[in-house]
Design a protein around this motif. Structure first.
Motif, PDB file in Angstrom:
ATOM      1  N   PHE A  60       0.693  -1.177  -0.159  1.00 43.28           N
ATOM      2  CA  PHE A  60      -0.026   0.090  -0.044  1.00 43.28           C
ATOM      3  C   PHE A  60       0.801   1.326   0.209  1.00 43.28           C
ATOM      4  CE2 PHE A  60      -3.026  -3.166   1.850  1.00 43.28           C
ATOM      5  CZ  PHE A  60      -3.907  -3.026   0.781  1.00 43.28           C
ATOM      6  N   GLN A  61       2.000   1.226   0.297  1.00 46.75           N
ATOM      7  CA  GLN A  61       3.047   2.405   0.395  1.00 46.75           C
ATOM      8  C   GLN A  61       3.896   2.602  -0.810  1.00 46.75           C
ATOM      9  OE1 GLN A  61       3.282   4.628   2.715  1.00 46.75           O
ATOM     10  NE2 GLN A  61       1.569   3.518   4.061  1.00 46.75           N
ATOM     11  N   SER A  62       3.700   1.649  -1.981  1.00 52.29           N
ATOM     12  CA  SER A  62       4.731   1.664  -3.113  1.00 52.29           C
ATOM     13  C   SER A  62       3.954   2.687  -4.108  1.00 52.29           C
ATOM     14  CB  SER A  62       4.699   0.410  -3.834  1.00 52.29           C
ATOM     15  OG  SER A  62       3.685  -0.036  -4.036  1.00 52.29           O
ATOM     16  N   PRO A  63       4.627   3.659  -4.581  1.00 47.03           N
ATOM     17  CA  PRO A  63       4.107   4.504  -5.408  1.00 47.03           C
ATOM     18  C   PRO A  63       3.566   3.919  -6.814  1.00 47.03           C
ATOM     19  CG  PRO A  63       6.446   4.527  -5.883  1.00 47.03           C
ATOM     20  CD  PRO A  63       6.108   3.887  -4.557  1.00 47.03           C
ATOM     21  N   ALA A  64       2.579   4.515  -7.333  1.00 47.35           N
ATOM     22  CA  ALA A  64       1.989   3.842  -8.728  1.00 47.35           C
ATOM     23  C   ALA A  64       2.929   4.404  -9.669  1.00 47.35           C
ATOM     24  CB  ALA A  64       0.568   4.507  -8.793  1.00 47.35           C
ATOM     25  N   ASN A  65       3.174   3.309 -10.738  1.00 47.33           N
ATOM     26  CA  ASN A  65       3.932   3.673 -11.888  1.00 47.33           C
ATOM     27  C   ASN A  65       3.525   4.105 -13.136  1.00 47.33           C
ATOM     28  OD1 ASN A  65       6.442   2.750 -10.235  1.00 47.33           O
ATOM     29  ND2 ASN A  65       6.062   0.802 -10.477  1.00 47.33           N
ATOM     30  N   ALA A  66       2.163   3.810 -13.183  1.00 43.71           N
ATOM     31  CA  ALA A  66       1.555   4.411 -14.505  1.00 43.71           C
ATOM     32  C   ALA A  66       1.279   5.843 -14.503  1.00 43.71           C
ATOM     33  CB  ALA A  66       0.142   3.619 -14.395  1.00 43.71           C
ATOM     34  N   SER A  67       1.490   6.361 -15.691  1.00 45.13           N
ATOM     35  CA  SER A  67       1.279   7.807 -16.026  1.00 45.13           C
ATOM     36  C   SER A  67       0.556   7.830 -17.383  1.00 45.13           C
ATOM     37  CB  SER A  67       2.656   8.495 -15.850  1.00 45.13           C
ATOM     38  OG  SER A  67       2.539   9.712 -16.245  1.00 45.13           O
ATOM     39  N   ASP A  68      -0.577   8.954 -17.401  1.00 44.72           N
ATOM     40  CA  ASP A  68      -1.083   9.117 -18.656  1.00 44.72           C
ATOM     41  C   ASP A  68      -0.462  10.203 -19.254  1.00 44.72           C
ATOM     42  OD1 ASP A  68      -2.836   6.952 -18.478  1.00 44.72           O
ATOM     43  OD2 ASP A  68      -4.429   8.186 -17.476  1.00 44.72           O
ATOM     44  N   THR A  69       0.487  10.909 -18.606  1.00 47.06           N
ATOM     45  CA  THR A  69       0.958  12.428 -19.352  1.00 47.06           C
ATOM     46  C   THR A  69       2.001  12.147 -20.275  1.00 47.06           C
ATOM     47  OG1 THR A  69       2.301  12.550 -17.189  1.00 47.06           O
ATOM     48  CG2 THR A  69       0.345  13.598 -17.285  1.00 47.06           C
ATOM     49  N   SER A  70       3.063  11.474 -19.994  1.00 49.69           N
ATOM     50  CA  SER A  70       4.248  11.332 -20.711  1.00 49.69           C
ATOM     51  C   SER A  70       4.827   9.777 -20.862  1.00 49.69           C
ATOM     52  CB  SER A  70       5.321  12.320 -20.240  1.00 49.69           C
ATOM     53  OG  SER A  70       5.631  12.014 -19.132  1.00 49.69           O
ATOM     54  N   PRO A  71       4.251   9.112 -21.608  1.00 49.59           N
ATOM     55  CA  PRO A  71       4.754   7.947 -21.857  1.00 49.59           C
ATOM     56  C   PRO A  71       6.313   7.739 -22.132  1.00 49.59           C
ATOM     57  CG  PRO A  71       2.993   7.997 -23.521  1.00 49.59           C
ATOM     58  CD  PRO A  71       3.128   9.052 -22.637  1.00 49.59           C
ATOM     59  N   LEU A  72       6.974   6.738 -21.737  1.00 48.29           N
ATOM     60  CA  LEU A  72       8.618   6.807 -22.365  1.00 48.29           C
ATOM     61  C   LEU A  72       9.466   8.219 -22.166  1.00 48.29           C
ATOM     62  CD1 LEU A  72       8.154   4.265 -25.477  1.00 48.29           C
ATOM     63  CD2 LEU A  72       8.817   3.823 -23.037  1.00 48.29           C
ATOM     64  N   GLY A  73       8.879   8.964 -21.304  1.00 51.11           N
ATOM     65  CA  GLY A  73       9.532  10.134 -21.259  1.00 51.11           C
ATOM     66  C   GLY A  73       9.585  11.278 -22.376  1.00 51.11           C
ATOM     67  N   VAL A  74       8.547  10.896 -23.260  1.00 56.33           N
ATOM     68  CA  VAL A  74       8.521  11.704 -24.309  1.00 56.33           C
ATOM     69  C   VAL A  74       7.104  12.637 -24.265  1.00 56.33           C
ATOM     70  CG1 VAL A  74       8.170  11.811 -26.792  1.00 56.33           C
ATOM     71  CG2 VAL A  74       9.505  10.042 -25.775  1.00 56.33           C
ATOM     72  N   GLU A  75       7.016  13.691 -24.776  1.00 54.29           N
ATOM     73  CA  GLU A  75       5.903  14.708 -24.664  1.00 54.29           C
ATOM     74  C   GLU A  75       5.012  14.066 -25.690  1.00 54.29           C
ATOM     75  OE1 GLU A  75       6.183  18.778 -24.474  1.00 54.29           O
ATOM     76  OE2 GLU A  75       8.175  18.694 -23.573  1.00 54.29           O
ATOM     77  N   ALA A  76       3.891  13.965 -25.065  1.00 59.27           N
ATOM     78  CA  ALA A  76       2.710  13.281 -26.121  1.00 59.27           C
ATOM     79  C   ALA A  76       1.224  13.923 -25.717  1.00 59.27           C
ATOM     80  CB  ALA A  76       2.659  11.804 -25.845  1.00 59.27           C
ATOM     81  N   THR A  77       0.514  13.767 -26.855  1.00 54.31           N
ATOM     82  CA  THR A  77      -1.006  13.975 -26.729  1.00 54.31           C
ATOM     83  C   THR A  77      -1.594  12.783 -26.842  1.00 54.31           C
ATOM     84  OG1 THR A  77      -2.714  15.529 -27.369  1.00 54.31           O
ATOM     85  CG2 THR A  77      -1.031  14.511 -29.113  1.00 54.31           C
ATOM     86  N   THR A  78      -2.895  12.799 -26.132  1.00 54.03           N
ATOM     87  CA  THR A  78      -3.770  11.409 -26.400  1.00 54.03           C
ATOM     88  C   THR A  78      -4.768  11.825 -27.655  1.00 54.03           C
ATOM     89  OG1 THR A  78      -3.754  11.332 -24.032  1.00 54.03           O
ATOM     90  CG2 THR A  78      -5.405  10.107 -25.151  1.00 54.03           C
ATOM     91  N   VAL A  79      -4.805  10.732 -28.312  1.00 50.51           N
ATOM     92  CA  VAL A  79      -5.769  11.027 -29.532  1.00 50.51           C
ATOM     93  C   VAL A  79      -6.959   9.798 -29.744  1.00 50.51           C
ATOM     94  CG1 VAL A  79      -5.929  11.080 -32.056  1.00 50.51           C
ATOM     95  CG2 VAL A  79      -3.983  12.252 -31.005  1.00 50.51           C
ATOM     96  N   THR A  80      -8.107  10.096 -29.664  1.00 50.99           N
ATOM     97  CA  THR A  80      -9.101   9.105 -29.904  1.00 50.99           C
ATOM     98  C   THR A  80      -9.338   8.675 -31.232  1.00 50.99           C
ATOM     99  OG1 THR A  80     -10.295  10.179 -27.833  1.00 50.99           O
ATOM    100  CG2 THR A  80     -11.527   8.363 -29.309  1.00 50.99           C
ATOM    101  N   VAL A  81      -9.036   7.522 -31.611  1.00 51.48           N
ATOM    102  CA  VAL A  81      -9.094   6.939 -32.982  1.00 51.48           C
ATOM    103  C   VAL A  81     -10.718   6.952 -33.447  1.00 51.48           C
ATOM    104  CG1 VAL A  81      -8.661   4.772 -34.371  1.00 51.48           C
ATOM    105  CG2 VAL A  81      -7.125   5.569 -32.718  1.00 51.48           C
TER     106      VAL A  81
END
Length: 130
Positions: A60-81
Motif C-alpha cells: 500500500f505504500q509503494s508509488p504507482a508507476n503508471a502515468s497518462d501524461t508522458s509515456p517513455l519520457g516523451v511529450e505526447a498528446t492523447t488522440v481518440t481513434v
C-alpha cells in the motif's frame, strides 16, 4: 552336526506393587521443550506474521508507476481513434514536426501496438516533440 538346545533359567522381575497397578494406568513423562524448541515455537510464528504485515504495508505504500501524461519520457498528446484513421494519417496530422515513419514507429512503441490496425474509440499516445 548335532542339534543341541540349551535352556536357560527364566527369571521374571516384577515391581513390588505389580498386582496393585493396572497395566493401562501407567503415567507418561510430561513433554519438555528444549531452548531451541521454545524458540521455534514462539519466534517462528511471530516472524511470519511480521513478514506478512510488512509485505502488506509495502504493497500500500509503494508509488504507482503508471502515468497518462508522458509515456517513455516523451511529450505526447492523447488522440481518440475514429473510423478510417490510420497510423500514417494520425502521425502526419498530430506530429507534423516529425518524419512520418519515425512518428509511426514512436506511436507503436508508446502504445505497445503489435500491428498497424486501429480500432475506433481507442485512445492512443502521439508524440508532439522530439
Amino acid at each position: 552336526m548335532a542339534n543341541t538346545a540349551f535352556s536357560a533359567p527364566l527369571h521374571l522381575v516384577t515391581s513390588p506393587n505389580f498386582e496393585s497397578e493396572p497395566l493401562m494406568r501407567q503415567t507418561q513423562a510430561p513433554l519438555r521443550l528444549t531452548r531451541r524448541g521454545k524458540f521455534v515455537l514462539i519466534a517462528l510464528p511471530i516472524f511470519l506474521v511480521a513478514a506478512a504485515s510488512m509485505m502488506i504495508i509495502g504493497l500500500f505504500q509503494s508509488p504507482a508507476n503508471a502515468s497518462d501524461t508522458s509515456p517513455l519520457g516523451v511529450e505526447a498528446t492523447t488522440v481518440t481513434v475514429i473510423e478510417g484513421d490510420t497510423l500514417w494519417g494520425i502521425a502526419r496530422e498530430f506530429a507534423p514536426q516529425l518524419e512520418p515513419r519515425d512518428a509511426v514507429r514512436q506511436i507503436g512503441e508508446m502504445n505497445s501496438l503489435s500491428s498497424s490496425m486501429l480500432h475506433p474509440g481507442t485512445e492512443i499516445f502521439v508524440p508532439t516533440a522530439n
